[in-house]
Design a protein around this motif. Structure first.
Motif, mmCIF file in Angstrom:
data_model
loop_
_atom_site.group_PDB
_atom_site.id
_atom_site.type_symbol
_atom_site.label_atom_id
_atom_site.label_comp_id
_atom_site.label_asym_id
_atom_site.label_seq_id
_atom_site.Cartn_x
_atom_site.Cartn_y
_atom_site.Cartn_z
ATOM 1 N N LEU A 29 0.740 -1.107 -0.238
ATOM 2 C CA LEU A 29 -0.357 0.101 -0.117
ATOM 3 C C LEU A 29 1.097 1.018 -0.268
ATOM 4 O O LEU A 29 0.258 1.961 -0.943
ATOM 5 C CB LEU A 29 -1.255 0.299 0.938
ATOM 6 C CG LEU A 29 -1.699 1.055 1.542
ATOM 7 C CD1 LEU A 29 -2.817 1.267 0.011
ATOM 8 C CD2 LEU A 29 -2.404 1.014 2.718
ATOM 9 N N LEU A 30 2.131 1.572 0.526
ATOM 10 C CA LEU A 30 2.867 2.361 0.846
ATOM 11 C C LEU A 30 3.588 2.427 -0.277
ATOM 12 O O LEU A 30 3.647 4.003 -0.749
ATOM 13 C CB LEU A 30 4.020 2.278 1.879
ATOM 14 C CG LEU A 30 2.913 2.888 3.534
ATOM 15 C CD1 LEU A 30 4.327 2.724 4.135
ATOM 16 C CD2 LEU A 30 2.825 4.382 3.596
ATOM 17 N N MET A 31 3.849 2.094 -1.056
ATOM 18 C CA MET A 31 4.521 2.164 -2.226
ATOM 19 C C MET A 31 3.699 2.454 -3.588
ATOM 20 O O MET A 31 4.098 2.988 -4.200
ATOM 21 C CB MET A 31 5.047 0.421 -3.076
ATOM 22 C CG MET A 31 6.062 -0.338 -1.972
ATOM 23 S SD MET A 31 7.283 0.736 -1.874
ATOM 24 C CE MET A 31 8.160 0.661 -0.382
ATOM 25 N N GLU A 32 2.236 2.326 -3.584
ATOM 26 C CA GLU A 32 0.957 2.081 -4.204
ATOM 27 C C GLU A 32 1.019 3.764 -3.942
ATOM 28 O O GLU A 32 1.142 4.656 -4.807
ATOM 29 C CB GLU A 32 -0.200 1.522 -4.002
ATOM 30 C CG GLU A 32 -0.239 0.083 -4.530
ATOM 31 C CD GLU A 32 -1.196 -0.331 -4.251
ATOM 32 O OE1 GLU A 32 -2.229 0.048 -4.198
ATOM 33 O OE2 GLU A 32 -1.663 -1.676 -3.810
ATOM 34 N N ARG A 33 0.856 4.542 -2.602
ATOM 35 C CA ARG A 33 0.364 5.547 -2.571
ATOM 36 C C ARG A 33 1.948 6.520 -2.950
ATOM 37 O O ARG A 33 1.836 7.477 -3.445
ATOM 38 C CB ARG A 33 0.334 5.914 -1.144
ATOM 39 C CG ARG A 33 -1.079 4.796 -0.405
ATOM 40 C CD ARG A 33 -1.954 5.777 -0.769
ATOM 41 N NE ARG A 33 -3.232 5.425 -0.104
ATOM 42 C CZ ARG A 33 -4.107 4.229 -0.659
ATOM 43 N NH1 ARG A 33 -4.017 4.508 -2.114
ATOM 44 N NH2 ARG A 33 -5.062 3.913 0.082
ATOM 45 N N MET A 34 2.820 6.214 -2.220
ATOM 46 C CA MET A 34 3.906 6.850 -2.471
ATOM 47 C C MET A 34 4.846 7.203 -3.819
ATOM 48 O O MET A 34 5.714 8.513 -4.217
ATOM 49 C CB MET A 34 5.454 6.983 -1.400
ATOM 50 C CG MET A 34 5.454 6.455 -0.486
ATOM 51 S SD MET A 34 6.285 6.338 0.842
ATOM 52 C CE MET A 34 7.269 8.133 1.524
ATOM 53 N N ALA A 36 2.688 7.251 -6.765
ATOM 54 C CA ALA A 36 2.551 7.777 -7.316
ATOM 55 C C ALA A 36 2.371 9.621 -6.757
ATOM 56 O O ALA A 36 1.340 10.143 -8.029
ATOM 57 C CB ALA A 36 0.120 7.960 -6.370
ATOM 58 N N GLU A 37 2.565 9.633 -6.024
ATOM 59 C CA GLU A 37 3.687 11.600 -6.459
ATOM 60 C C GLU A 37 4.374 10.900 -5.022
ATOM 61 O O GLU A 37 4.768 10.814 -4.019
ATOM 62 C CB GLU A 37 2.275 12.094 -4.846
ATOM 63 C CG GLU A 37 1.060 12.941 -5.743
ATOM 64 C CD GLU A 37 0.490 13.572 -5.609
ATOM 65 O OE1 GLU A 37 0.711 14.582 -4.983
ATOM 66 O OE2 GLU A 37 -0.410 14.010 -4.575
ATOM 67 N N PRO A 38 5.596 11.204 -6.116
ATOM 68 C CA PRO A 38 7.039 10.498 -5.623
ATOM 69 C C PRO A 38 7.178 11.883 -4.540
ATOM 70 O O PRO A 38 7.926 11.475 -3.747
ATOM 71 C CB PRO A 38 7.943 9.900 -6.831
ATOM 72 C CG PRO A 38 7.146 9.691 -7.880
ATOM 73 C CD PRO A 38 5.502 10.892 -7.678
ATOM 74 N N THR A 39 7.076 12.883 -4.943
ATOM 75 C CA THR A 39 7.368 13.979 -4.395
ATOM 76 C C THR A 39 6.241 14.534 -3.171
ATOM 77 O O THR A 39 7.056 15.533 -1.655
ATOM 78 C CB THR A 39 7.535 15.266 -4.871
ATOM 79 O OG1 THR A 39 6.517 16.065 -5.756
ATOM 80 C CG2 THR A 39 9.135 15.102 -6.286
ATOM 81 N N ALA A 40 5.518 13.838 -3.104
ATOM 82 C CA ALA A 40 4.961 13.901 -1.255
ATOM 83 C C ALA A 40 5.252 14.294 -0.165
ATOM 84 O O ALA A 40 6.290 12.930 -0.214
ATOM 85 C CB ALA A 40 3.458 13.788 -1.740
ATOM 86 N N SER A 41 4.915 14.869 0.749
ATOM 87 C CA SER A 41 5.352 13.801 2.072
ATOM 88 C C SER A 41 4.804 13.013 1.708
ATOM 89 O O SER A 41 3.443 12.430 1.426
ATOM 90 C CB SER A 41 5.226 14.932 2.777
ATOM 91 O OG SER A 41 3.934 14.833 3.068
ATOM 92 N N ALA A 45 0.967 12.004 0.489
ATOM 93 C CA ALA A 45 0.856 10.318 -0.023
ATOM 94 C C ALA A 45 -0.200 9.537 0.712
ATOM 95 O O ALA A 45 -1.128 9.039 -0.014
ATOM 96 C CB ALA A 45 1.981 9.771 -0.116
ATOM 97 N N CYS A 46 -0.717 9.323 2.000
ATOM 98 C CA CYS A 46 -1.450 9.021 2.841
ATOM 99 C C CYS A 46 -2.743 9.333 2.951
ATOM 100 O O CYS A 46 -2.916 10.832 2.650
ATOM 101 C CB CYS A 46 -1.097 8.526 4.174
ATOM 102 S SG CYS A 46 0.503 7.647 4.022
ATOM 103 N N THR A 52 -1.540 7.726 7.730
ATOM 104 C CA THR A 52 0.213 8.268 8.070
ATOM 105 C C THR A 52 0.372 7.327 8.872
ATOM 106 O O THR A 52 1.466 7.395 9.515
ATOM 107 C CB THR A 52 -0.873 9.935 7.744
ATOM 108 O OG1 THR A 52 -1.255 10.370 7.189
ATOM 109 C CG2 THR A 52 1.338 10.621 8.230
ATOM 110 N N ILE A 53 -0.202 7.100 10.497
ATOM 111 C CA ILE A 53 0.375 7.282 11.310
ATOM 112 C C ILE A 53 0.726 5.179 11.103
ATOM 113 O O ILE A 53 1.839 5.137 12.059
ATOM 114 C CB ILE A 53 -0.950 7.049 12.660
ATOM 115 C CG1 ILE A 53 -1.336 8.188 13.279
ATOM 116 C CG2 ILE A 53 -0.514 5.677 13.962
ATOM 117 C CD1 ILE A 53 0.162 8.969 13.474
ATOM 118 N N ALA A 54 -0.123 4.766 10.364
ATOM 119 C CA ALA A 54 0.453 3.625 10.298
ATOM 120 C C ALA A 54 1.909 3.327 9.381
ATOM 121 O O ALA A 54 2.624 2.222 9.836
ATOM 122 C CB ALA A 54 -1.170 2.696 9.117
ATOM 123 N N ALA A 55 1.251 4.370 8.351
ATOM 124 C CA ALA A 55 2.867 4.361 7.530
ATOM 125 C C ALA A 55 4.447 4.943 8.362
ATOM 126 O O ALA A 55 5.370 3.937 8.673
ATOM 127 C CB ALA A 55 2.632 5.580 6.567
#
Length: 76
Positions: A29-34, A36-41, A45-46, A52-55
């Motif tokens: 899930l984190l790979m998908e989120r991050m 999708a927007e590589p420059t997002a914090s 991204a979450c 976000t807390i889970a990440a």
């Protein structure tokens, strides 16, 4: 085979083994989120505060090692 309904991470990280199915799922899930927007914090991204807390818990988990996440790529 990747279809439109299959996230690319299911195929790319098929052999991922972090020792816990929940960690494997969170990594995908984190790979998908991050990706999708590589420059997002991380919070950007979450999708929401809970994710976000889970990440951050995932990143802080001693069982999660960078080489374990990259290992499926080395096996190809």
């Amino acid at each position: 085979m990747v279809t439109e309904s299959t996230p690319w991470t299911q195929t790319e990280f098929e052999q991922l083994d972090l020792g816990d199915a929940r960690l494997n799922k969170r990594a995908r899930l984190l790979m998908e989120r991050m990706s999708a927007e590589p420059t997002a914090s991380v919070p950007q991204a979450c999708h929401g505060w809970g994710e976000t807390i889970a990440a951050y818990r995932f990143f802080d988990n001693e069982k999660v090692q960078w080489h374990s996440i990259l290992e499926p790529h080395w096996q190809l």
